[in-house]
Design a protein around this motif. Structure first.
Motif, mmCIF file in Angstrom:
data_model
loop_
_atom_site.group_PDB
_atom_site.id
_atom_site.type_symbol
_atom_site.label_atom_id
_atom_site.label_comp_id
_atom_site.label_asym_id
_atom_site.label_seq_id
_atom_site.Cartn_x
_atom_site.Cartn_y
_atom_site.Cartn_z
ATOM 1 N N PRO A 271 0.824 -1.210 0.000
ATOM 2 C CA PRO A 271 0.000 0.000 0.000
ATOM 3 C C PRO A 271 0.862 1.266 0.000
ATOM 4 O O PRO A 271 2.017 1.232 0.398
ATOM 5 C CB PRO A 271 -0.793 -0.110 1.302
ATOM 6 C CG PRO A 271 0.068 -0.932 2.197
ATOM 7 C CD PRO A 271 0.869 -1.860 1.312
ATOM 8 N N GLY A 272 0.294 2.368 -0.454
ATOM 9 C CA GLY A 272 1.039 3.626 -0.485
ATOM 10 C C GLY A 272 1.914 3.688 -1.719
ATOM 11 O O GLY A 272 1.666 2.994 -2.697
ATOM 12 N N VAL A 273 2.915 4.570 -1.666
ATOM 13 C CA VAL A 273 3.838 4.676 -2.804
ATOM 14 C C VAL A 273 4.544 3.329 -2.936
ATOM 15 O O VAL A 273 5.285 2.912 -2.058
ATOM 16 C CB VAL A 273 4.837 5.826 -2.581
ATOM 17 C CG1 VAL A 273 5.839 5.881 -3.720
ATOM 18 C CG2 VAL A 273 4.091 7.160 -2.458
ATOM 19 N N ASN A 274 4.269 2.640 -4.045
ATOM 20 C CA ASN A 274 4.677 1.243 -4.205
ATOM 21 C C ASN A 274 6.064 1.173 -4.851
ATOM 22 O O ASN A 274 6.230 1.571 -6.010
ATOM 23 C CB ASN A 274 3.635 0.531 -5.082
ATOM 24 C CG ASN A 274 3.917 -0.937 -5.260
ATOM 25 O OD1 ASN A 274 5.071 -1.326 -5.485
ATOM 26 N ND2 ASN A 274 2.887 -1.754 -5.183
ATOM 27 N N PRO A 275 7.077 0.684 -4.100
ATOM 28 C CA PRO A 275 8.443 0.703 -4.651
ATOM 29 C C PRO A 275 8.590 -0.134 -5.917
ATOM 30 O O PRO A 275 9.417 0.189 -6.780
ATOM 31 C CB PRO A 275 9.306 0.147 -3.506
ATOM 32 C CG PRO A 275 8.358 -0.549 -2.581
ATOM 33 C CD PRO A 275 7.026 0.117 -2.741
ATOM 34 N N HIS A 276 7.775 -1.184 -6.066
ATOM 35 C CA HIS A 276 7.873 -2.007 -7.285
ATOM 36 C C HIS A 276 7.336 -1.242 -8.491
ATOM 37 O O HIS A 276 7.871 -1.357 -9.604
ATOM 38 C CB HIS A 276 7.119 -3.317 -7.097
ATOM 39 C CG HIS A 276 7.530 -4.067 -5.870
ATOM 40 N ND1 HIS A 276 8.794 -4.589 -5.731
ATOM 41 C CD2 HIS A 276 6.881 -4.328 -4.716
ATOM 42 C CE1 HIS A 276 8.891 -5.170 -4.541
ATOM 43 N NE2 HIS A 276 7.740 -5.011 -3.897
ATOM 44 N N ALA A 290 10.076 12.766 -14.034
ATOM 45 C CA ALA A 290 8.895 12.250 -14.754
ATOM 46 C C ALA A 290 8.076 11.316 -13.866
ATOM 47 O O ALA A 290 6.843 11.291 -13.951
ATOM 48 C CB ALA A 290 9.330 11.538 -16.032
ATOM 49 N N VAL A 291 8.755 10.548 -13.014
ATOM 50 C CA VAL A 291 8.027 9.689 -12.063
ATOM 51 C C VAL A 291 7.206 10.563 -11.120
ATOM 52 O O VAL A 291 6.023 10.288 -10.844
ATOM 53 C CB VAL A 291 9.007 8.800 -11.265
ATOM 54 C CG1 VAL A 291 8.270 8.069 -10.143
ATOM 55 C CG2 VAL A 291 9.707 7.805 -12.191
ATOM 56 N N LEU A 325 20.614 7.935 -8.141
ATOM 57 C CA LEU A 325 19.308 8.455 -8.550
ATOM 58 C C LEU A 325 18.748 7.714 -9.758
ATOM 59 O O LEU A 325 17.538 7.573 -9.913
ATOM 60 C CB LEU A 325 19.435 9.935 -8.916
ATOM 61 C CG LEU A 325 18.878 10.966 -7.968
ATOM 62 C CD1 LEU A 325 19.024 12.336 -8.592
ATOM 63 C CD2 LEU A 325 17.426 10.700 -7.615
ATOM 64 N N ALA A 326 19.656 7.258 -10.625
ATOM 65 C CA ALA A 326 19.224 6.564 -11.843
ATOM 66 C C ALA A 326 19.046 5.071 -11.585
ATOM 67 O O ALA A 326 18.656 4.323 -12.478
ATOM 68 C CB ALA A 326 20.248 6.789 -12.950
ATOM 69 N N GLU A 327 19.337 4.645 -10.366
ATOM 70 C CA GLU A 327 19.276 3.225 -10.028
ATOM 71 C C GLU A 327 17.855 2.935 -9.538
ATOM 72 O O GLU A 327 17.422 3.477 -8.515
ATOM 73 C CB GLU A 327 20.334 2.963 -8.951
ATOM 74 C CG GLU A 327 20.933 1.600 -8.988
ATOM 75 C CD GLU A 327 20.108 0.646 -8.159
ATOM 76 O OE1 GLU A 327 19.412 -0.201 -8.753
ATOM 77 O OE2 GLU A 327 20.114 0.785 -6.924
ATOM 78 N N PRO A 328 17.071 2.103 -10.287
ATOM 79 C CA PRO A 328 15.636 1.986 -9.986
ATOM 80 C C PRO A 328 15.342 1.672 -8.524
ATOM 81 O O PRO A 328 14.491 2.336 -7.914
ATOM 82 C CB PRO A 328 15.178 0.845 -10.907
ATOM 83 C CG PRO A 328 16.154 0.824 -12.027
ATOM 84 C CD PRO A 328 17.463 1.297 -11.457
ATOM 85 N N ALA A 332 13.400 4.129 -5.876
ATOM 86 C CA ALA A 332 12.085 3.618 -5.445
ATOM 87 C C ALA A 332 12.029 3.469 -3.930
ATOM 88 O O ALA A 332 11.021 3.818 -3.294
ATOM 89 C CB ALA A 332 11.794 2.286 -6.128
ATOM 90 N N ALA A 333 13.104 2.956 -3.339
ATOM 91 C CA ALA A 333 13.121 2.734 -1.885
ATOM 92 C C ALA A 333 13.005 4.070 -1.148
ATOM 93 O O ALA A 333 12.290 4.187 -0.144
ATOM 94 C CB ALA A 333 14.400 2.008 -1.487
ATOM 95 N N TRP A 334 13.682 5.081 -1.669
ATOM 96 C CA TRP A 334 13.611 6.402 -1.039
ATOM 97 C C TRP A 334 12.210 6.993 -1.185
ATOM 98 O O TRP A 334 11.596 7.428 -0.193
ATOM 99 C CB TRP A 334 14.655 7.335 -1.665
ATOM 100 C CG TRP A 334 14.505 8.758 -1.223
ATOM 101 C CD1 TRP A 334 14.787 9.266 0.014
ATOM 102 C CD2 TRP A 334 14.014 9.849 -2.009
ATOM 103 N NE1 TRP A 334 14.492 10.614 0.042
ATOM 104 C CE2 TRP A 334 14.019 10.994 -1.185
ATOM 105 C CE3 TRP A 334 13.580 9.960 -3.336
ATOM 106 C CZ2 TRP A 334 13.602 12.241 -1.640
ATOM 107 C CZ3 TRP A 334 13.165 11.201 -3.791
ATOM 108 C CH2 TRP A 334 13.180 12.325 -2.944
ATOM 109 N N LEU A 335 11.661 6.970 -2.403
ATOM 110 C CA LEU A 335 10.354 7.589 -2.633
ATOM 111 C C LEU A 335 9.259 6.884 -1.824
ATOM 112 O O LEU A 335 8.284 7.517 -1.403
ATOM 113 C CB LEU A 335 10.034 7.558 -4.129
ATOM 114 C CG LEU A 335 9.004 8.562 -4.643
ATOM 115 C CD1 LEU A 335 9.355 9.988 -4.239
ATOM 116 C CD2 LEU A 335 8.881 8.449 -6.167
ATOM 117 N N ALA A 336 9.428 5.592 -1.587
ATOM 118 C CA ALA A 336 8.428 4.831 -0.833
ATOM 119 C C ALA A 336 8.436 5.178 0.659
ATOM 120 O O ALA A 336 7.569 4.700 1.398
ATOM 121 C CB ALA A 336 8.640 3.333 -1.034
#
Ligand code: ZN
Length: 349
Positions: A271-276, A290-291, A325-328, A332-336
């Motif tokens: 749930p929430g911002v989904n890292p996948h 863009a994300v 930053l370019a490493e998915p 993703a882990a940070w944004l989640a």
């Protein structure tokens, strides 16, 4: 320039460096402020939205529900803010009619344009045709229940689908009420049908077949937007994930409008911002900025007024910098780790 300055540039114009005020929780903590974030594809009758809110999603778009039930849910005070489609509109006997997960009252089977009494049809088909209602009445029903968008199911892998005249009639009925149309396109030729008819949004980046570049270009030229929903494929079907990511990569590269969405309610999803979902968007070629734009897009409204009610998104430091930053997975882990905070609690740095 420092790493922090590089990172702010890469995150784009929606991101701001902030510090949490001394009055609230975690006084003085530094991080990044983003607008309220939207999951553009959920099913609130199939999930508890509280967990998504606790993990950084402030607004959602429900794309298939009983119209009375979702109107009641949407009126509830507090987060998430909700926009919705109401019922799935589909062909007689079409997806998702009869699916065990489909909530009672969430499907409307519509009479096809020009369809006769059904000569030569089997008993089951005749039964569905007898239940099918007129297009105008079904669109009008969703509109009266407060829908912001009309949802159609075009799933050729799971039963009958609208022909082009019927889809055109649904689009005309929706547009006459000021509503965009969003389509679930699945199976051979269904994305092409939706793109050629001028459907406003695909609710899943096309995942059952590779769309050729000319069709992708036609989608972009027509102003169509695509909701990502990549994580469900990463979870369920690696081949479908690869097809969807490839289609979305070319759509984004050609200038297409990408909307973040997870299909929350479809099985087990974070749930929430989904890292996948975020990592798959990065793999599809979306830069961090863009994300963030895909997460903050106000669709189906024109402006973000509906998501913005005194709250903002706070993502604590340290933000990934430079190559990370370019490493998915790192991005993703940070944004989640995003959380919703009162806007007044954040001070610019
Ligand atoms: Zn869905």
């Amino acid at each position: 320039m420092t790493d922090a300055a590089d990172t702010s540039d890469a995150l784009g114009p929606l991101a701001r460096r902030v510090r949490r005020s001394l009055n609230g929780d975690h006084p003085g903590q530094t991080g990044t402020m983003l607008p309220p974030l939207v999951d553009h594809h959920v099913h609130l009758q199939l999930t508890d939205p509280d967990a998504a809110v606790a993990r950084g999603v402030a607004a959602v778009v429900d794309l298939g529900a009983d119209p009375g039930a979702i109107a009641t849910i949407a009126r509830t005070e507090g987060l998430p803010h909700v926009r919705y489609a109401g019922a799935f509109l589909t062909a007689p006997g079409g997806y998702p009619a009869g699916r065990s997960w489909a909530p009672a009252g969430s499907v409307r089977e519509l009479r096809l344009v020009g369809e006769g009494a059904g000569e030569g049809a089997g008993d089951a088909a005749l039964e569905h045709r007898a239940l099918a209602g007129p297009i105008e009445a079904a669109v009008d029903e969703q509109h009266r229940f407060g829908a912001s968008v009309v949802k159609v199911a075009l799933n050729a892998s799971a039963g009958p689908v609208f022909d082009r005249p019927t889809l055109d009639a649904v689009l005309a009925a929706a547009r006459s009420r000021g509503l965009p149309v969003a389509a679930h396109a699945e199976g051979a030729g269904m994305a092409a049908l939706a793109i050629e008819a001028g459907v406003d949004v695909l609710v899943h980046a096309s995942f059952t077949e590779r769309l050729d570049d000319a069709l992708v270009a036609a989608a972009v030229a027509g102003g169509q937007a695509w909701i990502s929903t990549l994580a469900i494929h990463v979870r369920d079907d690696a081949a479908a994930a690869e097809i969807a990511i490839d289609n979305l990569r070319r759509f984004h590269a050609a200038g297409g409008r990408v909307l973040y969405g997870t299909d929350l309610g479809n099985g087990d999803l974070s749930p929430g911002v989904n890292p996948h979902e975020i990592a798959a968007l990065v793999r599809a070629g979306l830069a961090p900025s863009a994300v963030i734009a895909a997460l903050a897009d106000p669709w189906p409204e024109r402006t973000a007024d509906w998501t913005d009610a005194g709250v903002a998104t706070f993502v604590p430091d340290p933000a990934p910098a430079g190559a990370a930053l370019a490493e998915p997975e790192a991005f993703a882990a940070w944004l989640a780790t995003a959380r919703i905070v009162p806007t007044e609690e954040l001070e610019p740095r």
